[in-house]
Design a protein around this motif. Structure first.
Motif, PDB file in Angstrom:
ATOM      1  N   PHE A 149      61.908  41.547  46.891  1.00 17.14           N
ATOM      2  CA  PHE A 149      61.651  40.548  45.838  1.00 17.14           C
ATOM      3  C   PHE A 149      60.345  39.789  46.068  1.00 17.14           C
ATOM      4  O   PHE A 149      60.155  38.711  45.512  1.00 17.14           O
ATOM      5  N   LEU A 150      59.444  40.332  46.887  1.00 19.27           N
ATOM      6  CA  LEU A 150      58.222  39.578  47.212  1.00 19.27           C
ATOM      7  C   LEU A 150      57.311  39.433  46.002  1.00 19.27           C
ATOM      8  O   LEU A 150      57.290  40.279  45.114  1.00 19.27           O
ATOM      9  N   GLU A 152      53.323  39.040  44.882  1.00 21.42           N
ATOM     10  CA  GLU A 152      51.960  39.183  45.392  1.00 21.42           C
ATOM     11  C   GLU A 152      51.353  37.784  45.524  1.00 21.42           C
ATOM     12  O   GLU A 152      51.682  36.889  44.751  1.00 21.42           O
ATOM     13  N   ASN A 212      63.704  40.664  37.682  1.00 22.10           N
ATOM     14  CA  ASN A 212      62.388  40.694  37.034  1.00 22.10           C
ATOM     15  C   ASN A 212      62.510  40.534  35.518  1.00 22.10           C
ATOM     16  O   ASN A 212      61.679  39.882  34.880  1.00 22.10           O
ATOM     17  N   TYR A 253      58.758  29.429  36.223  1.00 20.98           N
ATOM     18  CA  TYR A 253      58.585  30.498  35.235  1.00 20.98           C
ATOM     19  C   TYR A 253      58.743  30.005  33.805  1.00 20.98           C
ATOM     20  O   TYR A 253      59.133  30.744  32.910  1.00 20.98           O
ATOM     21  N   GLY A 255      55.959  28.442  32.730  1.00 18.65           N
ATOM     22  CA  GLY A 255      54.532  28.154  32.572  1.00 18.65           C
ATOM     23  C   GLY A 255      54.007  28.736  31.271  1.00 18.65           C
ATOM     24  O   GLY A 255      54.013  29.942  31.058  1.00 18.65           O
ATOM     25  N   LYS A 326      46.978  37.096  38.508  1.00 18.46           N
ATOM     26  CA  LYS A 326      47.409  35.741  38.869  1.00 18.46           C
ATOM     27  C   LYS A 326      46.562  35.312  40.058  1.00 18.46           C
ATOM     28  O   LYS A 326      45.905  36.150  40.699  1.00 18.46           O
TER      29      LYS A 326
HETATM   30  C1  UGA Z   1      57.152  39.671  40.504  1.00 13.22           C
HETATM   31  C2  UGA Z   1      58.419  38.916  40.916  1.00 13.22           C
HETATM   32  O1  UGA Z   1      58.182  37.507  40.837  1.00 13.22           O
HETATM   33  C3  UGA Z   1      58.836  39.267  42.343  1.00 13.22           C
HETATM   34  O2  UGA Z   1      60.055  38.621  42.667  1.00 13.22           O
HETATM   35  C4  UGA Z   1      59.008  40.774  42.434  1.00 13.22           C
HETATM   36  O3  UGA Z   1      59.350  41.170  43.755  1.00 13.22           O
HETATM   37  C5  UGA Z   1      57.711  41.453  42.038  1.00 13.22           C
HETATM   38  O4  UGA Z   1      57.366  41.075  40.688  1.00 13.22           O
HETATM   39  C6  UGA Z   1      57.906  42.936  42.118  1.00 13.22           C
HETATM   40  O5  UGA Z   1      58.632  43.488  41.290  1.00 13.22           O
HETATM   41  O6  UGA Z   1      57.438  43.559  43.072  1.00 13.22           O
HETATM   42  P1  UGA Z   1      54.540  39.384  40.986  1.00 13.22           P
HETATM   43  O7  UGA Z   1      54.345  40.489  40.004  1.00 13.22           O
HETATM   44  O8  UGA Z   1      53.827  39.451  42.291  1.00 13.22           O
HETATM   45  O9  UGA Z   1      56.106  39.231  41.357  1.00 13.22           O
HETATM   46  O10 UGA Z   1      54.076  38.045  40.284  1.00 13.22           O
HETATM   47  P2  UGA Z   1      54.707  36.708  39.720  1.00 13.22           P
HETATM   48  O11 UGA Z   1      54.322  35.600  40.598  1.00 13.22           O
HETATM   49  O12 UGA Z   1      56.146  36.849  39.389  1.00 13.22           O
HETATM   50  O13 UGA Z   1      53.872  36.559  38.366  1.00 13.22           O
HETATM   51  C7  UGA Z   1      53.925  37.566  37.360  1.00 13.22           C
HETATM   52  C8  UGA Z   1      53.094  37.172  36.173  1.00 13.22           C
HETATM   53  O14 UGA Z   1      53.730  36.112  35.452  1.00 13.22           O
HETATM   54  C9  UGA Z   1      51.682  36.680  36.488  1.00 13.22           C
HETATM   55  O15 UGA Z   1      50.786  37.269  35.563  1.00 13.22           O
HETATM   56  C10 UGA Z   1      51.772  35.184  36.271  1.00 13.22           C
HETATM   57  O16 UGA Z   1      50.539  34.614  35.892  1.00 13.22           O
HETATM   58  C11 UGA Z   1      52.786  35.109  35.143  1.00 13.22           C
HETATM   59  N1  UGA Z   1      53.502  33.826  35.037  1.00 13.22           N
HETATM   60  C12 UGA Z   1      54.280  33.391  36.064  1.00 13.22           C
HETATM   61  C13 UGA Z   1      53.402  33.081  33.877  1.00 13.22           C
HETATM   62  O17 UGA Z   1      52.700  33.485  32.917  1.00 13.22           O
HETATM   63  N2  UGA Z   1      54.103  31.909  33.763  1.00 13.22           N
HETATM   64  C14 UGA Z   1      54.881  31.459  34.770  1.00 13.22           C
HETATM   65  O18 UGA Z   1      55.493  30.388  34.612  1.00 13.22           O
HETATM   66  C15 UGA Z   1      54.987  32.216  35.950  1.00 13.22           C
END
Ligand code: UGA
Length: 461
Positions: A149-150, A152, A212, A253, A255, A326
């Motif tokens: 569940f990490l 990036e 996810n 989430y 945002g 991000k």
């Molecule tokens: C996501 C999940 O959060 C992890 O738990 C999961 O392990 C990972 O996918 C995976 O499947 O490997 P990640 O893709 O690294 O992690 O990024 P996030 O931090 O979740 O952000 C995803 C996107 O959502 C980014 O583009 C971010 O800018 C956007 N975001 C996030 C928003 O637009 N609004 C928010 O409030 C939060």
């Protein structure tokens, strides 16, 4: 314990480095000789905070090795499958060819009592097929599914201190030994009290895609509210803040902005919907198509907002701050920021993109754009500045300093991190997605663009 990690991308490289840090003897296998050479020299082939230190320590001590030779994984007691499962070129389904390839490489070197541990994000049912392949090959090795569940940008922290550990195990007499072996791998985390859920294969596979899908849905919900706010003159950021006070909802989430991208959420919701349809459960997750659509519309709305701010895109110079999907990552896969930059350029704007870490990958993915090494270079002679990835150094920009170099003063904040009033005090017209009540007059058009919209995102007077 001696372990192997098969696939050393964002997931596998971090997993391998963390397991070595926890005291295991780790060999990482990957088909990409170039990445293996970088990792073996103790360096990270991509930007991830804290990873380089772990790789340097692990490779120096000899606890961590990397190889392209499958035979080197022989002797490990647990083999972690960490290969990518990208979206197929011709459909929303996951492309499982790397999982197949990893198994083909691994099978000849598996011992009779080894444990194969799937960590890749896969369509539900994959573990059962992998087990079928193991048995068909005559192997008695066991299989477990242990999703990761990490995030990036926080990958080292999330791997060392996960929220939960999920083990999907084969039912039957061997299950206890499988759980014990995984407990031995994760002993340090279990001692720290990390919750552990032991379940069956389908539930473990779904644990990842359901999480996810929920996160993507939450983001799109916030952005759907942003569309409504733009239509009625409300403020979606303030609205999200009111919701966040309810502990049953929570603020993460929610945002409001340009939406989600990256190598996970977009492809995972599509793969989930495609798999559910195959299983006859398509209706249950049909809403994910709308989640995807809302997410796409964030980018459309951002294009229109920049167009309105510039008074027409053709011939306007637009500085896009951010290319990574991000902050704290150099990953540009399905990046909303880079996609927005490409769209603005396609519509006739002169676009200059900058990013603190992602420029090399952005240049490969979108070679037609212009790139600048920093904000000042990007903003010089710009008509509109667009905040597209909320890196800390962009959050803390000084509007007065930027005012010195731009041609005309306009900013669009697609991530809702800037204090619009501070920009206005510096003489900028400022707008942000989802906050039409706060929209100022635009910069005034030379000539309106083809396709320009006068809807809720146009600056109000
Ligand atoms: C996501 C999940 O959060 C992890 O738990 C999961 O392990 C990972 O996918 C995976 O499947 O490997 P990640 O893709 O690294 O992690 O990024 P996030 O931090 O979740 O952000 C995803 C996107 O959502 C980014 O583009 C971010 O800018 C956007 N975001 C996030 C928003 O637009 N609004 C928010 O409030 C939060």
């Amino acid at each position: 314990m001696r372990v192997s990690v098969i696939g050393c991308g964002y997931l596998g490289a971090v997993h391998a480095a963390v397991l070595a840090e926890l005291g295991h003897e780790v060999v990482g296998l990957d088909v990409r000789a170039e990445a293996v050479a970088v990792l073996a020299s103790g360096h990270a082939p991509f930007y991830e905070a804290g990873l380089a230190e772990l790789l340097a320590r692990g490779t120096a001590s000899g606890a961590l090795r990397f190889t392209t030779e499958p035979a080197d994984v022989a002797g490990a007691r647990a083999h972690f499958l960490c290969v990518g499962t990208p979206q197929s070129a011709d459909s929303g389904r996951a492309d499982l060819s790397a999982v197949e390839g990893a198994l083909t490489a691994l099978l000849p070197h598996l011992g009779p009592d080894d444990l194969v541990v799937g960590k890749s994000t896969v369509p539900v049912g994959t573990a059962t097929s992998v087990l079928g392949r193991l048995r068909a090959s005559g192997s008695t090795a066991r299989l477990a599914w242990n999703p990761e569940f990490l995030r990036e940008g926080h990958a080292v922290h999330d791997t060392l201190r996960p929220d939960r550990l999920v083990y999907g195990v084969e039912a039957g007499p061997g299950a206890t030994a499988d759980v014990d072996r995984l407990d031995e791998v994760y002993a340090a985390m279990l001692r720290d009290g990390v919750p552990r859920v032991v379940t069956d294969f389908p539930t473990a596979e779904l644990a990842k895609v359901a999480a996810n899908a929920f996160l993507a849905t939450k983001i799109s919900f916030a952005n759907a509210m942003a569309e409504v706010c733009e239509a009625v003159g409300g403020d979606a950021v303030a609205l999200a803040a009111t919701m966040a006070h309810d502990p049953r909802i929570g603020g993460d989430y929610l945002g409001v902005g340009l939406g989600f991208g990256g190598g996970c959420l977009p492809k995972d919701i599509r793969a989930f919907a495609a798999r559910a349809e195959q299983l006859g459960a398509g209706r249950a997750v049909a809403f994910l198509h709308e989640v995807d659509e809302i997410n796409r519309r964030c980018r459309d709305r951002a294009v229109e907002m920049v167009r309105a701010m510039a008074g027409g895109l053709r011939g306007s110079r637009v500085a896009v701050l951010g290319a990574a999907f991000k902050p704290e990552s150099d990953d540009v896969r399905s990046s909303p920021a880079l996609d927005l930059a490409v769209r603005l350029a396609e519509e006739g704007a002169e676009v200059v993109v900058t990013d603190p870490q992602a420029l090399p990958l952005a240049q490969l993915a979108a070679p037609g754009l212009r790139y600048a090494v920093d904000v000042v270079e990007a903003a010089t002679a710009a008509d509109v500045l667009v905040l597209a990835t909320e890196w800390q150094e962009y959050r803390s920009l000084d509007p007065l300093a930027i005012a010195e170099v731009v041609r005309r003063r306009g900013v669009v904040d697609t991530r809702n991190v800037w204090d619009l009033e501070a920009w206005r005090r510096a003489g900028f017209a400022a707008a942000a997605l989802g906050r039409s009540s706060a929209l100022p007059p635009g910069l005034g058009a030379a000539e309106p663009d083809h396709g320009s919209r006068a809807d809720g995102v146009a600056p109000s007077r």
